[in-house]
Design a protein around this motif. Structure first.
Motif, mmCIF file in Angstrom:
data_model
loop_
_atom_site.group_PDB
_atom_site.id
_atom_site.type_symbol
_atom_site.label_atom_id
_atom_site.label_comp_id
_atom_site.label_asym_id
_atom_site.label_seq_id
_atom_site.Cartn_x
_atom_site.Cartn_y
_atom_site.Cartn_z
ATOM 1 N N ARG A 79 0.862 -1.185 0.000
ATOM 2 C CA ARG A 79 0.000 0.000 0.000
ATOM 3 C C ARG A 79 0.892 1.225 0.000
ATOM 4 N NH1 ARG A 79 -5.557 -0.182 2.995
ATOM 5 N NH2 ARG A 79 -6.443 -1.943 1.904
ATOM 6 N N TYR A 80 0.355 2.302 -0.551
ATOM 7 C CA TYR A 80 1.073 3.573 -0.563
ATOM 8 C C TYR A 80 0.340 4.576 0.321
ATOM 9 C CZ TYR A 80 3.876 1.771 -4.383
ATOM 10 O OH TYR A 80 4.738 1.013 -5.137
ATOM 11 N N PHE A 81 1.082 5.237 1.190
ATOM 12 C CA PHE A 81 0.567 6.293 2.048
ATOM 13 C C PHE A 81 1.468 7.501 1.832
ATOM 14 C CE2 PHE A 81 -0.308 2.241 4.107
ATOM 15 C CZ PHE A 81 -1.660 2.336 4.397
ATOM 16 N N ASP A 82 0.894 8.635 1.459
ATOM 17 C CA ASP A 82 1.672 9.853 1.179
ATOM 18 C C ASP A 82 2.799 9.573 0.197
ATOM 19 O OD1 ASP A 82 0.103 11.383 2.951
ATOM 20 O OD2 ASP A 82 1.343 10.751 4.653
ATOM 21 N N ARG A 83 2.494 8.774 -0.829
ATOM 22 C CA ARG A 83 3.432 8.432 -1.903
ATOM 23 C C ARG A 83 4.636 7.631 -1.412
ATOM 24 N NH1 ARG A 83 4.495 13.226 -5.813
ATOM 25 N NH2 ARG A 83 4.944 11.476 -7.158
ATOM 26 N N LYS A 84 4.506 6.987 -0.250
ATOM 27 C CA LYS A 84 5.562 6.132 0.289
ATOM 28 C C LYS A 84 5.064 4.694 0.279
ATOM 29 C CE LYS A 84 7.303 9.637 3.478
ATOM 30 N NZ LYS A 84 7.481 9.925 4.910
ATOM 31 N N LYS A 85 5.926 3.767 -0.097
ATOM 32 C CA LYS A 85 5.565 2.361 -0.195
ATOM 33 C C LYS A 85 5.689 1.680 1.173
ATOM 34 C CE LYS A 85 6.847 -1.785 -2.764
ATOM 35 N NZ LYS A 85 7.795 -2.298 -3.778
ATOM 36 N N PHE A 86 4.620 1.017 1.587
ATOM 37 C CA PHE A 86 4.587 0.258 2.835
ATOM 38 C C PHE A 86 4.264 -1.192 2.499
ATOM 39 C CE2 PHE A 86 4.156 4.478 4.371
ATOM 40 C CZ PHE A 86 4.465 4.487 5.720
ATOM 41 N N MET A 87 4.809 -2.117 3.283
ATOM 42 C CA MET A 87 4.577 -3.546 3.088
ATOM 43 C C MET A 87 3.754 -4.093 4.247
ATOM 44 S SD MET A 87 6.142 -4.177 0.236
ATOM 45 C CE MET A 87 6.161 -5.949 0.221
ATOM 46 N N LYS A 142 11.328 -0.305 16.804
ATOM 47 C CA LYS A 142 12.415 -0.785 15.949
ATOM 48 C C LYS A 142 12.665 0.177 14.783
ATOM 49 C CE LYS A 142 11.501 -5.602 17.053
ATOM 50 N NZ LYS A 142 11.075 -6.918 16.542
ATOM 51 N N ASP A 143 12.199 1.418 14.923
ATOM 52 C CA ASP A 143 12.396 2.491 13.932
ATOM 53 C C ASP A 143 11.704 2.277 12.590
ATOM 54 O OD1 ASP A 143 13.899 4.031 15.709
ATOM 55 O OD2 ASP A 143 15.733 2.957 15.190
ATOM 56 N N PHE A 144 10.531 1.634 12.619
ATOM 57 C CA PHE A 144 9.714 1.508 11.418
ATOM 58 C C PHE A 144 8.676 2.618 11.397
ATOM 59 C CE2 PHE A 144 11.257 -2.814 11.589
ATOM 60 C CZ PHE A 144 11.249 -3.249 10.283
ATOM 61 N N GLU A 145 8.291 3.046 10.200
ATOM 62 C CA GLU A 145 7.098 3.865 10.029
ATOM 63 C C GLU A 145 5.956 2.859 9.926
ATOM 64 O OE1 GLU A 145 7.208 6.953 6.974
ATOM 65 O OE2 GLU A 145 9.376 6.698 6.920
ATOM 66 N N VAL A 146 4.815 3.146 10.549
ATOM 67 C CA VAL A 146 3.735 2.161 10.631
ATOM 68 C C VAL A 146 2.390 2.804 10.290
ATOM 69 C CG1 VAL A 146 2.609 0.468 12.114
ATOM 70 C CG2 VAL A 146 4.998 1.051 12.515
ATOM 71 N N GLN A 147 1.559 2.033 9.576
ATOM 72 C CA GLN A 147 0.191 2.431 9.286
ATOM 73 C C GLN A 147 -0.724 1.257 9.631
ATOM 74 O OE1 GLN A 147 -0.939 5.391 8.084
ATOM 75 N NE2 GLN A 147 1.108 6.251 7.964
ATOM 76 N N MET A 148 -1.832 1.524 10.324
ATOM 77 C CA MET A 148 -2.829 0.495 10.633
ATOM 78 C C MET A 148 -4.050 0.748 9.760
ATOM 79 S SD MET A 148 -4.745 -0.617 14.220
ATOM 80 C CE MET A 148 -3.921 0.649 15.075
ATOM 81 N N VAL A 149 -4.585 -0.331 9.158
ATOM 82 C CA VAL A 149 -5.707 -0.211 8.233
ATOM 83 C C VAL A 149 -6.800 -1.212 8.612
ATOM 84 C CG1 VAL A 149 -6.393 -0.458 5.811
ATOM 85 C CG2 VAL A 149 -4.142 0.457 6.374
ATOM 86 N N PRO A 150 -8.049 -0.753 8.799
ATOM 87 C CA PRO A 150 -9.148 -1.699 9.017
ATOM 88 C C PRO A 150 -9.407 -2.483 7.722
ATOM 89 C CG PRO A 150 -9.869 0.578 9.351
ATOM 90 C CD PRO A 150 -8.474 0.628 8.862
ATOM 91 N N TYR A 151 -9.687 -3.791 7.868
ATOM 92 C CA TYR A 151 -9.894 -4.631 6.686
ATOM 93 C C TYR A 151 -10.826 -5.783 7.056
ATOM 94 C CZ TYR A 151 -8.773 -7.697 2.744
ATOM 95 O OH TYR A 151 -8.852 -8.505 1.640
ATOM 96 N N ASN A 152 -12.027 -5.814 6.517
ATOM 97 C CA ASN A 152 -13.004 -6.880 6.747
ATOM 98 C C ASN A 152 -13.194 -7.212 8.228
ATOM 99 O OD1 ASN A 152 -13.542 -7.151 4.014
ATOM 100 N ND2 ASN A 152 -12.088 -8.803 3.731
ATOM 101 N N GLY A 153 -13.351 -6.202 9.060
ATOM 102 C CA GLY A 153 -13.573 -6.413 10.478
ATOM 103 C C GLY A 153 -12.317 -6.712 11.276
ATOM 104 N N LYS A 154 -11.178 -6.718 10.626
ATOM 105 C CA LYS A 154 -9.894 -6.954 11.297
ATOM 106 C C LYS A 154 -8.993 -5.758 11.018
ATOM 107 C CE LYS A 154 -10.382 -11.872 11.156
ATOM 108 N NZ LYS A 154 -9.805 -13.147 10.935
ATOM 109 N N HIS A 155 -7.739 -5.833 11.447
ATOM 110 C CA HIS A 155 -6.795 -4.744 11.207
ATOM 111 C C HIS A 155 -5.522 -5.299 10.592
ATOM 112 C CE1 HIS A 155 -9.526 -3.057 14.160
ATOM 113 N NE2 HIS A 155 -9.183 -1.885 13.683
ATOM 114 N N LEU A 156 -4.980 -4.540 9.641
ATOM 115 C CA LEU A 156 -3.715 -4.895 9.003
ATOM 116 C C LEU A 156 -2.681 -3.851 9.375
ATOM 117 C CD1 LEU A 156 -4.974 -5.728 5.388
ATOM 118 C CD2 LEU A 156 -4.855 -7.245 7.377
#
Length: 68
Positions: free
Chosen positions: A7-15, A37-51
């Motif tokens: 996924r891309y957030f603010d034109r940055k690639k996240f895995m 651990k110095d990661f950038e992190v994004q949480m996304v709701p997905y089908n009643g769960k979170h990724l």
């Protein structure tokens, strides 16, 4: 390839970390672990769960062995 992998957030690639978290609390704990651990992190709701999607920029490369 699974459409959730990248996924891309603010034109940055996240895995995606490959896990589906049942609750926001579980995902939030993992999110804080990644941030520690110095990661950038994004949480996304997905089908009643979170990724969780992570990103980290490599700042140093260590090479072992003699040059060829």
């Amino acid at each position: 390839m699974d459409e959730r992998m990248v996924r891309y957030f603010d034109r940055k690639k996240f895995m995606w970390d490959g896990e589906e978290y049942a609750g926001e609390d579980d995902a939030g704990q993992k999110q804080e672990e990644y941030r520690g651990k110095d990661f950038e992190v994004q949480m996304v709701p997905y089908n009643g769960k979170h990724l969780i999607y992570t990103r980290r920029v490599v700042t140093e490369v260590v090479v072992e062995g003699a040059p060829m």
